[in-house]
Motif scaffolding. Sequence first.
Motif, PDB file in Angstrom:
ATOM      1  N   LEU A  76       0.825  -1.209   0.000  1.00  0.00           N
ATOM      2  CA  LEU A  76       0.000   0.000   0.000  1.00  0.00           C
ATOM      3  C   LEU A  76       0.859   1.258   0.000  1.00  0.00           C
ATOM      4  N   LEU A  77       1.985   1.217   0.710  1.00  0.00           N
ATOM      5  CA  LEU A  77       2.878   2.374   0.777  1.00  0.00           C
ATOM      6  C   LEU A  77       3.751   2.513  -0.470  1.00  0.00           C
ATOM      7  N   GLY A  78       3.764   1.478  -1.308  1.00  0.00           N
ATOM      8  CA  GLY A  78       4.606   1.517  -2.495  1.00  0.00           C
ATOM      9  C   GLY A  78       6.059   1.185  -2.219  1.00  0.00           C
ATOM     10  N   GLU A  79       6.364   0.669  -1.013  1.00  0.00           N
ATOM     11  CA  GLU A  79       7.733   0.299  -0.695  1.00  0.00           C
ATOM     12  C   GLU A  79       8.128  -1.027  -1.348  1.00  0.00           C
ATOM     13  N   VAL A  80       7.144  -1.842  -1.689  1.00  0.00           N
ATOM     14  CA  VAL A  80       7.334  -2.993  -2.567  1.00  0.00           C
ATOM     15  C   VAL A  80       6.254  -2.911  -3.646  1.00  0.00           C
ATOM     16  N   ASP A  81       6.391  -3.724  -4.675  1.00  0.00           N
ATOM     17  CA  ASP A  81       5.507  -3.590  -5.836  1.00  0.00           C
ATOM     18  C   ASP A  81       4.265  -4.461  -5.790  1.00  0.00           C
ATOM     19  N   GLY A  82       4.306  -5.561  -5.021  1.00  0.00           N
ATOM     20  CA  GLY A  82       3.127  -6.410  -5.022  1.00  0.00           C
ATOM     21  C   GLY A  82       3.215  -7.563  -4.044  1.00  0.00           C
ATOM     22  N   GLU A  83       2.087  -8.267  -3.936  1.00  0.00           N
ATOM     23  CA  GLU A  83       2.000  -9.496  -3.136  1.00  0.00           C
ATOM     24  C   GLU A  83       1.823 -10.669  -4.090  1.00  0.00           C
ATOM     25  N   LEU A  84       2.485 -11.772  -3.784  1.00  0.00           N
ATOM     26  CA  LEU A  84       2.428 -12.938  -4.667  1.00  0.00           C
ATOM     27  C   LEU A  84       1.079 -13.637  -4.628  1.00  0.00           C
ATOM     28  N   GLY A  85       0.368 -13.579  -3.511  1.00  0.00           N
ATOM     29  CA  GLY A  85      -0.900 -14.297  -3.467  1.00  0.00           C
ATOM     30  C   GLY A  85      -1.811 -13.853  -2.353  1.00  0.00           C
ATOM     31  N   ARG A  86      -3.004 -13.427  -2.724  1.00  0.00           N
ATOM     32  CA  ARG A  86      -4.097 -13.152  -1.792  1.00  0.00           C
ATOM     33  C   ARG A  86      -5.385 -13.577  -2.492  1.00  0.00           C
ATOM     34  N   THR A  87      -6.464 -13.666  -1.746  1.00  0.00           N
ATOM     35  CA  THR A  87      -7.712 -14.163  -2.337  1.00  0.00           C
ATOM     36  C   THR A  87      -8.367 -13.127  -3.250  1.00  0.00           C
ATOM     37  N   PHE A  88      -9.332 -13.608  -4.033  1.00  0.00           N
ATOM     38  CA  PHE A  88     -10.031 -12.746  -5.001  1.00  0.00           C
ATOM     39  C   PHE A  88     -10.653 -11.531  -4.317  1.00  0.00           C
ATOM     40  N   ASP A  89     -11.289 -11.746  -3.167  1.00  0.00           N
ATOM     41  CA  ASP A  89     -11.987 -10.654  -2.485  1.00  0.00           C
ATOM     42  C   ASP A  89     -11.070  -9.785  -1.640  1.00  0.00           C
ATOM     43  N   TYR A  90      -9.783 -10.060  -1.666  1.00  0.00           N
ATOM     44  CA  TYR A  90      -8.858  -9.228  -0.898  1.00  0.00           C
ATOM     45  C   TYR A  90      -8.923  -7.770  -1.350  1.00  0.00           C
ATOM     46  N   GLN A  91      -9.251  -7.582  -2.619  1.00  0.00           N
ATOM     47  CA  GLN A  91      -9.345  -6.221  -3.153  1.00  0.00           C
ATOM     48  C   GLN A  91     -10.484  -5.429  -2.510  1.00  0.00           C
ATOM     49  N   LEU A  92     -11.512  -6.122  -2.008  1.00  0.00           N
ATOM     50  CA  LEU A  92     -12.592  -5.430  -1.308  1.00  0.00           C
ATOM     51  C   LEU A  92     -12.080  -4.820  -0.004  1.00  0.00           C
ATOM     52  N   LEU A  93     -11.105  -5.482   0.612  1.00  0.00           N
ATOM     53  CA  LEU A  93     -10.526  -4.966   1.844  1.00  0.00           C
ATOM     54  C   LEU A  93      -9.553  -3.826   1.569  1.00  0.00           C
ATOM     55  N   TYR A  94      -8.861  -3.900   0.437  1.00  0.00           N
ATOM     56  CA  TYR A  94      -7.860  -2.891   0.079  1.00  0.00           C
ATOM     57  C   TYR A  94      -8.084  -2.481  -1.385  1.00  0.00           C
ATOM     58  N   PRO A  95      -9.070  -1.624  -1.635  1.00  0.00           N
ATOM     59  CA  PRO A  95      -9.475  -1.317  -3.009  1.00  0.00           C
ATOM     60  C   PRO A  95      -8.429  -0.599  -3.854  1.00  0.00           C
ATOM     61  N   THR A  96      -7.389  -0.046  -3.245  1.00  0.00           N
ATOM     62  CA  THR A  96      -6.361   0.619  -4.059  1.00  0.00           C
ATOM     63  C   THR A  96      -5.379  -0.380  -4.668  1.00  0.00           C
ATOM     64  N   LEU A  97      -5.385  -1.627  -4.175  1.00  0.00           N
ATOM     65  CA  LEU A  97      -4.532  -2.642  -4.774  1.00  0.00           C
ATOM     66  C   LEU A  97      -5.100  -3.078  -6.124  1.00  0.00           C
ATOM     67  N   VAL A  98      -4.214  -3.515  -6.997  1.00  0.00           N
ATOM     68  CA  VAL A  98      -4.625  -3.949  -8.341  1.00  0.00           C
ATOM     69  C   VAL A  98      -4.451  -5.464  -8.429  1.00  0.00           C
ATOM     70  N   ARG A  99      -5.550  -6.158  -8.680  1.00  0.00           N
ATOM     71  CA  ARG A  99      -5.521  -7.625  -8.749  1.00  0.00           C
ATOM     72  C   ARG A  99      -5.091  -8.078 -10.140  1.00  0.00           C
ATOM     73  N   VAL A 100      -4.162  -9.024 -10.210  1.00  0.00           N
ATOM     74  CA  VAL A 100      -3.842  -9.677 -11.478  1.00  0.00           C
ATOM     75  C   VAL A 100      -4.987 -10.643 -11.765  1.00  0.00           C
ATOM     76  N   PRO A 101      -5.743 -10.449 -12.851  1.00  0.00           N
ATOM     77  CA  PRO A 101      -6.999 -11.200 -13.016  1.00  0.00           C
ATOM     78  C   PRO A 101      -6.851 -12.712 -13.153  1.00  0.00           C
ATOM     79  N   GLU A 102      -5.747 -13.193 -13.703  1.00  0.00           N
ATOM     80  CA  GLU A 102      -5.558 -14.647 -13.829  1.00  0.00           C
ATOM     81  C   GLU A 102      -5.154 -15.212 -12.466  1.00  0.00           C
TER      82      GLU A 102
END
Length: 255
Positions: A76-102
Amino acid sequence: MITRRQLLAASAASASLAVAPAVPAAPDVLRFVFSRPLDNPRTQWLIRVYTQLTTELGLGFAFVEVPPKRATALVLLGEVDGELGRTFDYQLLYPTLVRVPEPNNAVRFAAYATRPGLRFDTWQALRAGGVRCEYRLGIVELERMLLRELPATQVSAIPTIVQGVKKLLLGRTDLYFDVEEAVGDYLYFLNPAQRHATSTMRQAGVVLATTGHAYLNASRAALAPPLAAGLARLKRQGDVQRHLLAALAAYKARL
């Protein structure tokens, strides 16, 4: 008029430029975190997959090992670029994150018990029975679900699967909630004596079935489509499964 000396000087300069070795530009490096430690076989699997993906996109890859709850904060702070794995609905908890659709894989959250006859059926039944429930720290979906559905006095958290299973076997909790594949991996890699000690443990129900995805900081949103397309192709080629089997085999060999 150009003198002979000027011509010689110009030729020498051209020659020095021509033979100067080209210095390749360093690739842009994507830095990823994950909710499991570096030596976990599922972490090693996703590192293999995303290293191949980023290399094919002309990018570098780096893994940053941090506690699970800090992982999302860094993205979220932009200190790293991404997370390798979270669930589909994780974006509902953190809407500013961008989900890789596949998706990387299918994910199921499950409950585990040792007490005969105890099952996860409804939250209402757990509340009424005063069932003591525990989850692993860093699994935000389970944390929010349990604290939403149950009194805080019935919910506790534990840092590792080892501790969660131990407390369950000792009868200090009634239900242990975690990711099904994580618990499956833990039980699979036990030695025979350890496996015998956990023989009373069984799955008592599935809480949620979903999919796992990589997530990116918003500044890297443009990479989501090519990463998704590349991941789908690696699945078709069998590379994703090959990386998983290699990571599991390497972990078993270390044990």
